[in-house]
Design an enzyme around this catalytic site. Sequence first.
Site, mmCIF file in Angstrom:
data_model
loop_
_atom_site.group_PDB
_atom_site.id
_atom_site.type_symbol
_atom_site.label_atom_id
_atom_site.label_comp_id
_atom_site.label_asym_id
_atom_site.label_seq_id
_atom_site.Cartn_x
_atom_site.Cartn_y
_atom_site.Cartn_z
ATOM 1 N N GLU A 56 18.804 -16.936 33.246
ATOM 2 C CA GLU A 56 19.295 -17.584 32.027
ATOM 3 C C GLU A 56 20.673 -18.223 32.224
ATOM 4 O OE1 GLU A 56 18.028 -14.580 32.243
ATOM 5 O OE2 GLU A 56 16.402 -14.348 30.785
ATOM 6 N N PHE A 77 14.211 -2.319 21.397
ATOM 7 C CA PHE A 77 14.085 -2.752 22.786
ATOM 8 C C PHE A 77 14.561 -4.202 22.930
ATOM 9 C CE2 PHE A 77 11.406 -4.740 26.128
ATOM 10 C CZ PHE A 77 11.932 -4.047 27.217
ATOM 11 N N GLN A 78 15.433 -4.422 23.882
ATOM 12 C CA GLN A 78 16.009 -5.743 24.182
ATOM 13 C C GLN A 78 16.715 -6.342 22.974
ATOM 14 O OE1 GLN A 78 13.031 -8.193 26.244
ATOM 15 N NE2 GLN A 78 13.777 -7.360 28.185
ATOM 16 N N LYS A 104 12.123 -12.800 15.901
ATOM 17 C CA LYS A 104 10.741 -13.100 16.307
ATOM 18 C C LYS A 104 9.818 -13.271 15.096
ATOM 19 C CE LYS A 104 7.156 -11.475 19.521
ATOM 20 N NZ LYS A 104 6.824 -10.428 20.531
ATOM 21 N N MET A 128 39.394 -19.567 48.620
ATOM 22 C CA MET A 128 40.606 -19.681 47.811
ATOM 23 C C MET A 128 41.293 -18.325 47.641
ATOM 24 S SD MET A 128 42.598 -21.819 46.400
ATOM 25 C CE MET A 128 41.843 -23.366 45.899
#
Length: 571
Positions: free
Chosen positions: A53, A115-116, A165, A476
């Site tokens: 993502e 969940f999630q 959802k 760097m």
Amino acid sequence: MGEIKTGAEIVWECLIREGVKVVFGYPGGATLPLYDALTKYQDKIKHVLTRHEQGATHAADGYARASGKVGVAMATSGPGATNMVTGIATAMMDSSPLVCITGQVGTAAIGGDAFQETDVTGVTLPITKHNYLIGSIEELAESIREAFFIARTGRPGPVLIDIPKDIQNQTIEFEYPTEPIDLPGYHPPAKASDEAVAAALEMINNAERPVILAGHGVMMSGAMKELRELAEKGSIPVTVTLLGIGCMPDSHPFNIGMMGHHGEAAPNQAIQEADLLIACGMRFDDRVTGNLKTYSPKSKKIHIDIDASEINKNIRVDLGIHADLGAVLRQINPGVTARNRAEWWGKIKDWQEDSNERDILQAQTPVLMAAQAIRAIWEGTGGQAVVVSDVGQHQMLTAQYYDHEEPYTLLTSGGLGTMGFSLPAAIGASFHVKDKEVWVIVGDGSIQMTITELATAVQENANIKIAIMNNGYLGMVRQWQQLFYEARYTETPIFSPDYVKLAEAYGMPGYRIEKKEDIMPIMRQAQAHHGPVLIEFVVEQHDMVYPMVPAGADLHQMLRRPHPRFENMEI
């Protein structure tokens, strides 16, 4: 009367009406209705399956920066949404217009540690321009429309829409809203007042040693022509920020180069000696100013910016103008008095000549230097490519050694300094850029942050060329350790895979270059191939990026490459 649509269908209907052609994302449980509904719209909108993502968000960001349009990224709830955070913060810091759509657990489960489940609107509140948690299907279409309006107007930035959802599954009669959007308290100003214009003109026309500081806002405002007119009419040198590169052609004699931490010496010295700074669409961040207490001590300062919160935030100015930059310059330019300012330009030319004598390109080196490789890419592409650089030594060297003649041709994470940005951002940019080559310039540390997106590049046959500057270090950080920590290289040597074999494993051509004379022949092979190609440049390990303003130092107190005469220098 509109058709009955599900919430998921309304999302795609709204995206199409906002002109979206491509969405970058990764599906999950909380976005299953969205992805199921996508089957009805795949002839109108392209979905690109990234491998993470974060990659989706950077890809949308790269598309936005290259196109000037709003980029769209999509993720599921919980870890999918939080994986977007780095990409959202990157876009926020660089004022890149994004709309990020996340799925959320059902409304009845919100707050129950389902969940999630993650409170992604809470997580992203400080790093979005605005965000929404959709509470009912009735507000869905209007919220999406507002999100695009907010993302692209004023100072652009990312907006997140979190959609439970169950709302994706609900149905409602859908008609796309058409009435003008009016958000209370959100009215970006267009023009400057007559008093502000008069005050600016008095300061500009009376200045003996003015400098224009041009930032990303020049391009965001589309004010390139107006900037050039101001500089040419007033004979005023222009220095650019990292994200301002391209707002004025590098070959233009009034463009004296990049300012700041790893900027050119001449603009830094000019800023410190100036009697007037005209800051155009830039925000005086610490990588530009050095020590705030000693920054440009002799100058008066004008700051023009669309974001009022930036004016007087880091540097106190004598005149702040909160308005659209292009509109303000169109108000100011007719009143600018023509000047030649020969004495001021004479000083600047002296500083530039001194820098030229120190240039690493003047040196004969037995090993390949990253600066030489990047300059060769510039020569091989005729300076016409869209370059997407990552973060580190190669980023600063790209800014110094790949000249840009056009806007929107250098894409890089300037504000957040996000390692791993360039590969997915280039994939995103390739969906808009069709008439130019797209080159990724990335370090061996940076590429490994999002290296899984090589699969996305092959899957989409993205026409990008990936140039890895492999010095075996987090370069760097190693440079700082060498300069300020007595060369204790703690955890900066980094192992890399065999990049040529890796490229082949992913299904793309891979090359390795260790000698200067091999660069151009291999570049020509890479350019002849339509699709992704990976080239590993094995470069000097202990090279440094100069100039460098140490942390907390005055802007003109730069560490410089030794002077002069590199004809016999050995590195």
